[in-house]
Design a protein around this motif. Structure first.
Motif, short mmCIF file in Angstrom:
data_model
loop_
_atom_site.label_atom_id
_atom_site.label_comp_id
_atom_site.label_asym_id
_atom_site.label_seq_id
_atom_site.Cartn_x
_atom_site.Cartn_y
_atom_site.Cartn_z
N LEU A 48 0.82 -1.21 0.00
CA LEU A 48 0.00 0.00 0.00
C LEU A 48 0.85 1.26 0.00
O LEU A 48 0.53 2.22 0.69
CB LEU A 48 -0.95 0.00 1.21
CG LEU A 48 -1.74 -1.29 1.47
CD1 LEU A 48 -2.65 -1.12 2.67
CD2 LEU A 48 -2.54 -1.67 0.25
N TYR A 64 8.42 -5.65 7.44
CA TYR A 64 7.24 -5.46 6.59
C TYR A 64 6.48 -4.25 7.11
O TYR A 64 6.01 -4.25 8.24
CB TYR A 64 6.36 -6.72 6.66
CG TYR A 64 5.25 -6.83 5.62
CD1 TYR A 64 4.96 -5.82 4.72
CD2 TYR A 64 4.48 -7.99 5.56
CE1 TYR A 64 3.94 -5.95 3.79
CE2 TYR A 64 3.45 -8.13 4.63
CZ TYR A 64 3.19 -7.10 3.75
OH TYR A 64 2.17 -7.24 2.82
N LEU A 65 6.40 -3.22 6.29
CA LEU A 65 5.64 -2.03 6.65
C LEU A 65 4.67 -1.69 5.53
O LEU A 65 4.98 -1.90 4.35
CB LEU A 65 6.57 -0.83 6.89
CG LEU A 65 7.44 -0.87 8.15
CD1 LEU A 65 8.44 0.29 8.14
CD2 LEU A 65 6.58 -0.78 9.41
N ALA A 66 3.51 -1.16 5.90
CA ALA A 66 2.49 -0.86 4.90
C ALA A 66 1.91 0.53 5.12
O ALA A 66 1.99 1.10 6.21
CB ALA A 66 1.37 -1.89 4.96
N GLY A 118 2.71 4.17 7.38
CA GLY A 118 3.94 3.84 8.10
C GLY A 118 5.10 3.62 7.14
O GLY A 118 6.24 4.05 7.40
N ARG A 127 6.22 6.96 5.68
CA ARG A 127 7.08 7.75 6.58
C ARG A 127 8.54 7.36 6.43
O ARG A 127 9.43 8.22 6.48
CB ARG A 127 6.68 7.47 8.04
CG ARG A 127 5.47 8.20 8.46
CD ARG A 127 5.50 8.29 9.97
NE ARG A 127 4.16 8.23 10.50
CZ ARG A 127 3.89 8.17 11.79
NH1 ARG A 127 4.87 8.11 12.67
NH2 ARG A 127 2.65 8.13 12.20
N LEU A 157 -3.32 -4.06 10.12
CA LEU A 157 -3.48 -2.66 10.46
C LEU A 157 -4.95 -2.30 10.66
O LEU A 157 -5.40 -1.25 10.23
CB LEU A 157 -2.88 -1.77 9.36
CG LEU A 157 -1.47 -2.13 8.88
CD1 LEU A 157 -1.00 -1.14 7.82
CD2 LEU A 157 -0.50 -2.17 10.04
N PRO A 209 4.37 2.47 13.39
CA PRO A 209 3.06 2.40 12.71
C PRO A 209 3.22 1.75 11.35
O PRO A 209 4.22 1.99 10.66
CB PRO A 209 2.68 3.88 12.57
CG PRO A 209 3.48 4.60 13.59
CD PRO A 209 4.75 3.84 13.76
N GLY A 210 2.28 0.91 10.97
CA GLY A 210 2.33 0.25 9.66
C GLY A 210 3.05 -1.08 9.67
O GLY A 210 3.08 -1.76 8.64
N ARG A 211 3.62 -1.48 10.82
CA ARG A 211 4.36 -2.74 10.87
C ARG A 211 3.43 -3.94 10.75
O ARG A 211 2.41 -4.02 11.42
CB ARG A 211 5.14 -2.83 12.17
CG ARG A 211 5.96 -4.12 12.33
CD ARG A 211 5.25 -5.12 13.21
NE ARG A 211 6.12 -6.24 13.60
CZ ARG A 211 5.71 -7.29 14.31
NH1 ARG A 211 4.46 -7.37 14.72
NH2 ARG A 211 6.54 -8.26 14.61
N ILE A 212 3.78 -4.88 9.90
CA ILE A 212 3.05 -6.13 9.75
C ILE A 212 3.94 -7.26 10.24
O ILE A 212 5.13 -7.30 9.93
CB ILE A 212 2.61 -6.35 8.28
CG1 ILE A 212 1.60 -5.27 7.87
CG2 ILE A 212 2.04 -7.75 8.07
CD1 ILE A 212 1.16 -5.33 6.41
#
Lengths: 309, 309
Positions: free
Chosen positions: A93, A115-117, A120, A123, B93, B194-197
């Motif tokens: 995303l 893994y970030l989406a 986040g 940033r 999230l 924030p956004g971490r999976i």
């Protein structure tokens, strides 16, 4: 083992008229990856930069030219993995950057996560100095036309979750010591719901690399590839049985297509440098460079060859 | 095969003072899952409702009581999978709902996708009539205290990516015909960006179910479980070699811990109904009901047993 970089430009029904540009794109990416591998010796640099060239290419569904969500937005997925330490980085995303695969690598190298989406991930892109493009900069006339077509079909038939959005891009590489890496980057499926994640950033589904078995990047119907855990199954077959990676790819994709009636394609390099190129879709564009030889194909059993030195 | 529901309440360093409530929680969840399985015959209902009861329980890191991001927010991951058709649903999230696992199931059943994250997933929650809780409703005093402690440690040591956030929850089930299902739900790791999976929503990493091999739910250091593709490796060993699922779990987790110096735990049921319960962490809470027998444990080799009918 002879250092090799193998790329794909997606599987599906690729129109004849697009073939010249598609061939050019995958061949260029394989050559860029191979040059980088020669120069830096890094399989990670090689797959990243091969994918970068396809992300910049308007003819592929990644970076610029990505398929659009139902609301005309670009939301991209990507993953990169090195087979030596099993280091990996994944993003979902993300928007308004041309190189999601490079963001995945930065997350792998510079954060405590893998893994970030969404916001986040964006940033980190900002913190890492990525060019954040103006809204809509990755949208093309072709991707808008595909979306309009998708909506027409959806209205008529009430559902077509596999409407063609070929053009995922991916790369695998091996160096002389048997180090492997894999990378996959994708805009997703045309008309997808906002927030949809496909197989590409899911390690073991669309992307994986392990020096003990090999490196694989998949393309095709994301939901099916994820459910069938395609890449994990291919590498497990190589690891646990005596089959080649080509046989493993053919067996797993054959089973997946039989089971879900959806198609997919795979590029793979095993830890001994053997290649796997297989697809159950009508076409899959691919190319690899090994030494002076540049190979390329789009149709089943096609293997066009040229000498590039 | 005797119908069985096996749950876990997370691995890690579980404090002695928390043990009574933790034991109560996993035992209740196993009983609820088993009752549902008896009543509806559905392994999917069984794992969903077993996980629901743990999501509602303040003592576990899922739903109410989830670990917080660095910015004091709840962002939850979950996945559910049925082993017969390899149907699956995954979310990441998501916020302000008590039952992410149920949202994952709705995405599986009522959308053309299998994995949705962030705002896109929340739209489905709203459309499906989920109670959207007031902001902050899932935050607890304990989760705020854990975050404060994490920040103190981070400031002192400059990094501690495996600071304990035990309490992921998961369930696996098998019916008399050998149908298996798996479900995992988690708030994530305390102080995450924030956004971490994590691994939980990644099929093949933290969750997978296949009637041809078995069902597995993992818990522990998410980044390592994802990189090592733990659940896929366990099921591949069961499928390709002659080892039991318990031996497979021990081998794969042993390799993971050796390789990454991080710990994890697994609950598993193979397609013949054999159980696997293994962890490399100090403790993992688990419980299962099979017929009238309710088993529970927290420490290595512990197997507390009672008759519940």
């Amino acid at each position: 083992i002879q250092p090799t970089v193998l790329v794909h430009g997606g599987s599906g029904n690729i129109a004849d008229i697009k073939l010249p540009k598609i061939r050019l794109g995958v061949k260029r990416a394989a050559r860029i990856g191979h040059d980088v591998l020669q120069r830096t010796g890094s399989v990670l640099d090689a797959v990243e930069q091969a994918v970068n060239s396809l992300e910049e290419d308007i003819n592929f569904n990644a970076g610029y030219g990505s398929a659009l969500t139902y609301e005309s937005q670009v939301e991209m997925d990507a993953a990169i993995m090195h087979g030596a330490q099993l280091e990996a980085g994944c993003v979902s995303l993300v928007r308004d950057i041309i190189h999601p695969i490079t963001l995945a690598r930065r997350i792998m190298e510079n954060t405590r996560h893998r893994y970030l989406a969404g916001e986040g991930a964006m940033r980190i892109a900002a913190a890492e100095g990525f060019d954040i493009l103006p809204k809509g900069a990755l949208v093309t006339t072709a991707s808008l036309e595909s979306l309009a077509k998708f909506k027409k079909i959806l209205n008529k038939t009430g559902g077509s979750n596999s409407y063609g959005s070929p053009g995922t891009v991916g790369a695998v590489a091996v160096d002389a010591c048997g180090n492997v890496a894999a990378a996959t980057s994708i805009g997703g499926i045309t008309g997808k719901l906002p927030g949809r994640i496909g197989d590409s950033p899911v390690l073991g589904a669309g992307t994986y690399a392990d020096n003990e078995s090999g490196a694989v990047s998949a393309t095709g119907h994301g939901e099916s590839i994820m459910r069938f855990n395609v890449v994990s199954r291919v590498l497990a077959l190589v690891h646990h049985s005596n089959c080649t990676i080509q046989q493993a790819a053919a067996q797993v994709l054959g089973e997946m297509t039989k089971r879900f009636n959806e198609t997919a394609g795979i590029i793979a390099i095993d830890h001994r440098g053997q290649l796997g190129i297989y697809f159950t879709s009508q076409r899959m564009s691919w190319a690899y460079q090994r030494g002076a030889e540049l190979h390329c194909g789009v149709d089943p059993d096609e293997d066009e060859f040229e000498n590039v030195i």
